[in-house]
Design a protein around this motif. Structure first.
Motif, PDB file in Angstrom:
ATOM      1  N   ARG A   1      51.784  44.893  35.728  1.00  0.00           N
ATOM      2  CA  ARG A   1      49.863  43.785  35.330  1.00  0.00           C
ATOM      3  C   ARG A   1      50.773  42.865  36.211  1.00  0.00           C
ATOM      4  O   ARG A   1      51.717  42.594  37.865  1.00  0.00           O
ATOM      5  CB  ARG A   1      51.357  43.070  33.779  1.00  0.00           C
TER       6      ARG A   1
ATOM      7  N   GLY B   1      36.484  45.651  38.208  1.00  0.00           N
ATOM      8  CA  GLY B   1      36.842  46.719  37.360  1.00  0.00           C
ATOM      9  C   GLY B   1      35.218  47.059  37.561  1.00  0.00           C
ATOM     10  O   GLY B   1      34.777  46.240  36.977  1.00  0.00           O
ATOM     11  N   ASP B   2      35.809  48.621  37.708  1.00  0.00           N
ATOM     12  CA  ASP B   2      34.100  49.559  37.442  1.00  0.00           C
ATOM     13  C   ASP B   2      34.424  51.302  37.320  1.00  0.00           C
ATOM     14  O   ASP B   2      34.766  51.782  38.638  1.00  0.00           O
ATOM     15  CB  ASP B   2      33.576  49.782  38.505  1.00  0.00           C
TER      16      ASP B   2
ATOM     17  N   SER C   1      43.067  58.133  33.457  1.00  0.00           N
ATOM     18  CA  SER C   1      41.720  57.598  33.129  1.00  0.00           C
ATOM     19  C   SER C   1      41.094  58.765  32.028  1.00  0.00           C
ATOM     20  O   SER C   1      40.231  58.219  31.217  1.00  0.00           O
ATOM     21  CB  SER C   1      40.998  57.554  34.851  1.00  0.00           C
TER      22      SER C   1
ATOM     23  N   ARG D   1      41.447  50.702  36.603  1.00  0.00           N
ATOM     24  CA  ARG D   1      42.494  50.145  36.005  1.00  0.00           C
ATOM     25  C   ARG D   1      42.064  48.517  35.366  1.00  0.00           C
ATOM     26  O   ARG D   1      42.531  47.811  34.503  1.00  0.00           O
ATOM     27  CB  ARG D   1      43.874  50.068  36.719  1.00  0.00           C
ATOM     28  N   LEU D   2      41.804  47.954  36.000  1.00  0.00           N
ATOM     29  CA  LEU D   2      41.140  46.607  36.089  1.00  0.00           C
ATOM     30  C   LEU D   2      39.888  46.572  35.122  1.00  0.00           C
ATOM     31  O   LEU D   2      39.162  46.617  34.920  1.00  0.00           O
ATOM     32  CB  LEU D   2      40.757  45.767  37.701  1.00  0.00           C
ATOM     33  N   PRO D   3      40.210  45.242  34.903  1.00  0.00           N
ATOM     34  CA  PRO D   3      39.199  44.943  33.483  1.00  0.00           C
ATOM     35  C   PRO D   3      37.439  44.445  35.175  1.00  0.00           C
ATOM     36  O   PRO D   3      37.532  43.562  35.254  1.00  0.00           O
ATOM     37  CB  PRO D   3      39.443  43.493  32.931  1.00  0.00           C
ATOM     38  N   ALA D   4      36.268  44.516  34.541  1.00  0.00           N
ATOM     39  CA  ALA D   4      35.527  44.711  34.934  1.00  0.00           C
ATOM     40  C   ALA D   4      35.600  42.606  35.550  1.00  0.00           C
ATOM     41  O   ALA D   4      34.759  42.259  36.411  1.00  0.00           O
ATOM     42  CB  ALA D   4      33.871  44.353  33.947  1.00  0.00           C
ATOM     43  N   LEU D   5      35.578  41.437  34.626  1.00  0.00           N
ATOM     44  CA  LEU D   5      36.209  40.510  35.126  1.00  0.00           C
ATOM     45  C   LEU D   5      36.648  40.398  36.513  1.00  0.00           C
ATOM     46  O   LEU D   5      36.284  39.219  37.221  1.00  0.00           O
ATOM     47  CB  LEU D   5      37.046  39.656  33.763  1.00  0.00           C
TER      48      LEU D   5
END
Length: 211
Positions: A90, A134-135, A163, A127-131
């Motif tokens: 995190r 992430g892609d 993934s 892993r990362l959110p699009a905000l």
């Protein structure tokens, strides 16, 4: 003749420090990366943190000596990243995360074909959110590229398997996880063995639940 000799001596004195600095940066980068790997292997938190902090200090010295040294930036990324996630997967510090990503991006600026950096970039993208940038599709493409270029890549297989598993592609995830486990055993990548074994069990459980 004397003037020529003096000129040569002066030229050598000017060049030598640059060569020495570059060599020292390379050596420090190797040491820093080794500390990061030792930290991953350590069992106790304090021991892990000590290795990561030592690796960070060595990598910072390497970058200070030669800012163009890609391996030094990657070693710094490694130690910074491991410190951020030492208590779990995190983000606990936005500043620390941005600094870590800056070192990863700088590595790829200097060495676009740096496979470990490409693998790390792909991992963050999936892993990362699009905000936060992430892609998933782009990240999986990068991980597949790493596997294609380096058939023994363990970490890229693990993260691509994760993934796939998250997206319900359990058969593909299991194949990759088993490959990663076999490669880690065959090439004595003890730092990846616990993660590979855990992932095989996790994918098997999810695949069973899906059926």
């Amino acid at each position: 003749m004397i003037r020529t000799m003096l000129f040569l001596v002066t030229a050598l004195l000017c060049v030598a420090p640059l060569s020495s600095a570059a060599e020292s940066a390379a050596e420090l980068a190797v040491q820093a990366q080794r500390e990061c790997e030792l930290g991953r292997l350590a069992q106790e938190r304090n021991a892990r943190l000590t290795h990561f902090e030592r690796g960070q200090a060595l990598a910072e010295r390497a970058v200070a000596l030669d800012e163009q040294h890609a391996a030094a930036h990657f070693a710094l990324f490694c130690s910074l990243g491991e410190q951020i996630r030492i208590d779990g997967e995190r983000i606990t510090s936005v500043f620390g995360f941005r600094r870590m990503m800056k070192e990863l991006d700088r590595t790829l600026e200097l060495a676009p074909d740096h496979l470990d950096a490409l693998s790390a970039k792909g991992t963050f993208l999936v892993r990362l959110p699009a905000l936060l940038g992430g892609d998933v599709e782009k990240g999986e493409d990068l991980l597949r590229l790493v596997i294609q270029r380096e058939p023994r890549a363990v970490n890229a297989r693990l993260n691509l398997a994760k993934s796939y598993c998250a997206r319900g592609r359990h058969d593909e995830a299991m194949n990759l996880a088993l490959q990663a486990l076999e490669l880690a055993q065959a090439h004595q990548r003890t730092d990846f063995l616990p993660e590979a074994r855990a992932l095989v069990s996790q994918v098997r459980a999810k695949a069973g639940g899906a059926h």
